[in-house]
Design a protein around this motif. Sequence first.
Motif, PDB file in Angstrom:
ATOM      1  N   LYS A 215      63.421  61.624  44.799  1.00  0.00           N
ATOM      2  CA  LYS A 215      63.114  62.920  44.198  1.00  0.00           C
ATOM      3  C   LYS A 215      61.728  62.905  43.551  1.00  0.00           C
ATOM      4  O   LYS A 215      60.984  63.892  43.644  1.00  0.00           O
ATOM      5  CB  LYS A 215      64.177  63.275  43.171  1.00  0.00           C
ATOM      6  N   LEU A 216      61.373  61.799  42.902  1.00  0.00           N
ATOM      7  CA  LEU A 216      60.055  61.704  42.293  1.00  0.00           C
ATOM      8  C   LEU A 216      58.963  61.836  43.344  1.00  0.00           C
ATOM      9  O   LEU A 216      57.961  62.523  43.144  1.00  0.00           O
ATOM     10  CB  LEU A 216      59.919  60.383  41.533  1.00  0.00           C
ATOM     11  N   CYS A 217      59.147  61.158  44.463  1.00  0.00           N
ATOM     12  CA  CYS A 217      58.159  61.241  45.549  1.00  0.00           C
ATOM     13  C   CYS A 217      58.100  62.641  46.135  1.00  0.00           C
ATOM     14  O   CYS A 217      57.016  63.152  46.452  1.00  0.00           O
ATOM     15  CB  CYS A 217      58.483  60.215  46.630  1.00  0.00           C
ATOM     16  N   TYR A 218      59.270  63.289  46.289  1.00  0.00           N
ATOM     17  CA  TYR A 218      59.297  64.652  46.816  1.00  0.00           C
ATOM     18  C   TYR A 218      58.535  65.605  45.901  1.00  0.00           C
ATOM     19  O   TYR A 218      57.770  66.465  46.361  1.00  0.00           O
ATOM     20  CB  TYR A 218      60.744  65.126  46.964  1.00  0.00           C
ATOM     21  N   LYS A 219      58.742  65.468  44.586  1.00  0.00           N
ATOM     22  CA  LYS A 219      58.077  66.367  43.627  1.00  0.00           C
ATOM     23  C   LYS A 219      56.568  66.163  43.626  1.00  0.00           C
ATOM     24  O   LYS A 219      55.799  67.127  43.550  1.00  0.00           O
ATOM     25  CB  LYS A 219      58.649  66.140  42.236  1.00  0.00           C
ATOM     26  N   LEU A 220      56.157  64.909  43.718  1.00  0.00           N
ATOM     27  CA  LEU A 220      54.720  64.640  43.767  1.00  0.00           C
ATOM     28  C   LEU A 220      54.118  65.206  45.046  1.00  0.00           C
ATOM     29  O   LEU A 220      53.022  65.786  45.029  1.00  0.00           O
ATOM     30  CB  LEU A 220      54.467  63.142  43.664  1.00  0.00           C
ATOM     31  N   ALA A 221      54.808  65.041  46.170  1.00  0.00           N
ATOM     32  CA  ALA A 221      54.320  65.587  47.441  1.00  0.00           C
ATOM     33  C   ALA A 221      54.220  67.107  47.382  1.00  0.00           C
ATOM     34  O   ALA A 221      53.259  67.709  47.877  1.00  0.00           O
ATOM     35  CB  ALA A 221      55.246  65.158  48.577  1.00  0.00           C
ATOM     36  N   GLU A 222      55.214  67.743  46.758  1.00  0.00           N
ATOM     37  CA  GLU A 222      55.206  69.205  46.640  1.00  0.00           C
ATOM     38  C   GLU A 222      54.013  69.685  45.826  1.00  0.00           C
ATOM     39  O   GLU A 222      53.405  70.712  46.145  1.00  0.00           O
ATOM     40  CB  GLU A 222      56.505  69.667  45.993  1.00  0.00           C
ATOM     41  N   ALA A 223      53.662  68.944  44.766  1.00  0.00           N
ATOM     42  CA  ALA A 223      52.515  69.339  43.945  1.00  0.00           C
ATOM     43  C   ALA A 223      51.202  69.115  44.685  1.00  0.00           C
ATOM     44  O   ALA A 223      50.285  69.943  44.618  1.00  0.00           O
ATOM     45  CB  ALA A 223      52.524  68.573  42.628  1.00  0.00           C
ATOM     46  N   LEU A 224      51.091  68.005  45.414  1.00  0.00           N
ATOM     47  CA  LEU A 224      49.844  67.688  46.102  1.00  0.00           C
ATOM     48  C   LEU A 224      49.556  68.653  47.249  1.00  0.00           C
ATOM     49  O   LEU A 224      48.389  68.960  47.527  1.00  0.00           O
ATOM     50  CB  LEU A 224      49.883  66.248  46.625  1.00  0.00           C
ATOM     51  N   GLN A 225      50.592  69.122  47.928  1.00  0.00           N
ATOM     52  CA  GLN A 225      50.348  69.992  49.086  1.00  0.00           C
ATOM     53  C   GLN A 225      49.786  71.349  48.690  1.00  0.00           C
ATOM     54  O   GLN A 225      49.282  72.081  49.539  1.00  0.00           O
ATOM     55  CB  GLN A 225      51.639  70.170  49.869  1.00  0.00           C
ATOM     56  N   MET A 226      49.812  71.674  47.375  1.00  0.00           N
ATOM     57  CA  MET A 226      49.246  72.934  46.906  1.00  0.00           C
ATOM     58  C   MET A 226      47.765  72.810  46.554  1.00  0.00           C
ATOM     59  O   MET A 226      47.123  73.811  46.215  1.00  0.00           O
ATOM     60  CB  MET A 226      50.021  73.413  45.669  1.00  0.00           C
ATOM     61  N   LEU A 227      47.201  71.604  46.595  1.00  0.00           N
ATOM     62  CA  LEU A 227      45.813  71.402  46.196  1.00  0.00           C
ATOM     63  C   LEU A 227      44.820  72.260  46.976  1.00  0.00           C
ATOM     64  O   LEU A 227      43.904  72.842  46.388  1.00  0.00           O
ATOM     65  CB  LEU A 227      45.439  69.920  46.329  1.00  0.00           C
ATOM     66  N   PRO A 228      44.911  72.349  48.301  1.00  0.00           N
ATOM     67  CA  PRO A 228      43.910  73.157  49.024  1.00  0.00           C
ATOM     68  C   PRO A 228      43.847  74.611  48.577  1.00  0.00           C
ATOM     69  O   PRO A 228      42.772  75.221  48.605  1.00  0.00           O
ATOM     70  CB  PRO A 228      44.365  73.039  50.488  1.00  0.00           C
ATOM     71  N   SER A 229      44.972  75.186  48.154  1.00  0.00           N
ATOM     72  CA  SER A 229      44.965  76.584  47.715  1.00  0.00           C
ATOM     73  C   SER A 229      44.649  76.721  46.234  1.00  0.00           C
ATOM     74  O   SER A 229      43.965  77.662  45.833  1.00  0.00           O
ATOM     75  CB  SER A 229      46.321  77.231  48.022  1.00  0.00           C
ATOM     76  N   SER A 230      45.119  75.759  45.399  1.00  0.00           N
ATOM     77  CA  SER A 230      44.868  75.879  43.960  1.00  0.00           C
ATOM     78  C   SER A 230      43.462  75.428  43.585  1.00  0.00           C
ATOM     79  O   SER A 230      42.852  75.983  42.665  1.00  0.00           O
ATOM     80  CB  SER A 230      45.898  75.069  43.173  1.00  0.00           C
ATOM     81  N   SER A 231      42.916  74.429  44.266  1.00  0.00           N
ATOM     82  CA  SER A 231      41.573  73.916  43.959  1.00  0.00           C
ATOM     83  C   SER A 231      40.777  73.760  45.250  1.00  0.00           C
ATOM     84  O   SER A 231      40.525  72.638  45.716  1.00  0.00           O
ATOM     85  CB  SER A 231      41.664  72.573  43.218  1.00  0.00           C
ATOM     86  N   PRO A 232      40.356  74.854  45.861  1.00  0.00           N
ATOM     87  CA  PRO A 232      39.623  74.758  47.135  1.00  0.00           C
ATOM     88  C   PRO A 232      38.251  74.119  46.996  1.00  0.00           C
ATOM     89  O   PRO A 232      37.679  73.697  48.007  1.00  0.00           O
ATOM     90  CB  PRO A 232      39.510  76.224  47.581  1.00  0.00           C
TER      91      PRO A 232
END
Length: 557
Positions: A215-232
């Motif tokens: 679950k920890l790895c899943y949550k970290l992956a979920e946060a990282l995959q938003m980087l291109p849209s949140s911090s282009p």
Amino acid sequence: MNEAKRRGGLKQRVLRAKPDRNAKPIRNVSYDVSEIPPELWAAIATFASRQCLARLCAASHEFYSKFSPLLYGNIFDPPLTPVNSSALVGTLSEARAPSGRPHLAEQVQQLKLTSCIADIKAVKNLLQNMRRLIPGAELRSGSVLRVLHWHLAAGLDELGKILGAPGHFPNLKELFVSTTGTNNNFNFIQIGGLEVLGVTFSLYTYDREYEDGDKLCYKLAEALQMLPSSSPLLNTLRLNLDIAYDENEFPYDGFADLVDTINVIHLPLLTTLDMSVEIDEEEFGLVDPDTPLRPNFSAFLALHPTLLHLTLLGTGLPKNFAASFPCLRSFKGSFDESAIICSCRPPLETLVIRFVHRMSSDDVFPSLHVVPLTHNLHLTKFKIDAVDYTDETVKLTDELSPTSFAQLVSSFPNLIDVDVCINKPMIQYRRVLVLLTKLRTLRLREYKTYHCTCHNVSCYEDGECYGPKKPIEKVFPPRGYITELSLLIPSLPHLASVEISILGDHIPPEPEVDEDILFEPAQIEVDYHFSINRKSKDPKVILNSTQISSDNRSCFC
């Protein structure tokens, strides 16, 4: 005669002392410090220490108004100690500011807290004070904070809630966070508008259910995959993971999902990448040999050909990796990955090869099995590091023998700066060093021991010698290095600076020495700084300074 001369001289002195009647009277000049422009105050602050600024703030209300923004605006360099960091958190976490003054937390633009283990309540209060809305001319702007580096023992969930709230930290561009605690979310990664992001996590699965590590790895992956849209506009990414687990409880599924998620992320402006994954495969005896624990990020690298600086530690690149890096200027990683990156023929200017030793006293120091590296005419700076799992320099290494050094140097003929650890006396590297005809700076690190010379064995107790001490220059004399460098000068016409770093241990007088001493921190570290004086026809080696690990220049008996 002498009396007449004396009187004449006295008369002349009296005449010279008479005031000039035509001279204009001198006025008492006063200057109002309030007329000094802010730019000059800022220039004064750049030459003042943090302690001097604090004293100026305490001098008067007027000085406080001028220097408090400069004192609290940049709390970054030099870094605070852990004690100072905790004290600052307490000050900035106070609920109210003195009457008529803005809250100190509202003035902070750059903040770096060193190993600050503050309770969650203090962390929450501090961040709430920093994000207070300040009335502007037309709009209400949030915190002026631009740079935040923070080590937290816990409380990252609160960090995500406050930093990620809309409008709270609109100016934040650089965020570095490290933690040793377990988190329920990593929402702070999704803060909008970041240009630099660094995260260091220890994902512990001890005393937890097997699925929790996933679950920890899943949550970290979920946060990282938003980087291109949140911090282009992100141009720098540092991702350091330390995954600790019980035997046979490694989160295979979650870790595989994390690697897959990273491999499809595309950050179009990324120029600096630092990725390290800390997993001790040998100690825990994993049961699934078909699942590689050295993550392969080759797909992610292939999506970012514009990289300028790359660090890969604890990752695994396939030998057939053939991505294009037309802009890559520096690389840091293991020897195997360095060989793979060099085979891609990027225009590297800096190469750092790093060895991490994880061993006990029963293990043997591994040797470097050198393979030819791709020829590179651009490379000017070369470094080899050997460290243990705590990132401390290893005292005795087998990495760089004279033969290995010669093999590496032959691939890089235009080296200007060399920094390596050696495992033989410096004289054995002379034939290799003379090939570096463009060398300007040289740093060598080596391990030396000094046997106790006290006749009374009882003076050596508890690993320490209580006998009479000698100056460090007599224990590890620099004369031998001066002699050896003098022989190199004719072949190295550009050599200007040399540093010899010695890790030293005081060995007890017994004939058998405990080998565990090799795995303990060195008792003393000595740095000799030499310069080459070429002004005369006969160039000479000059010892400029000697630095040791303690203030006491006395060393061993």
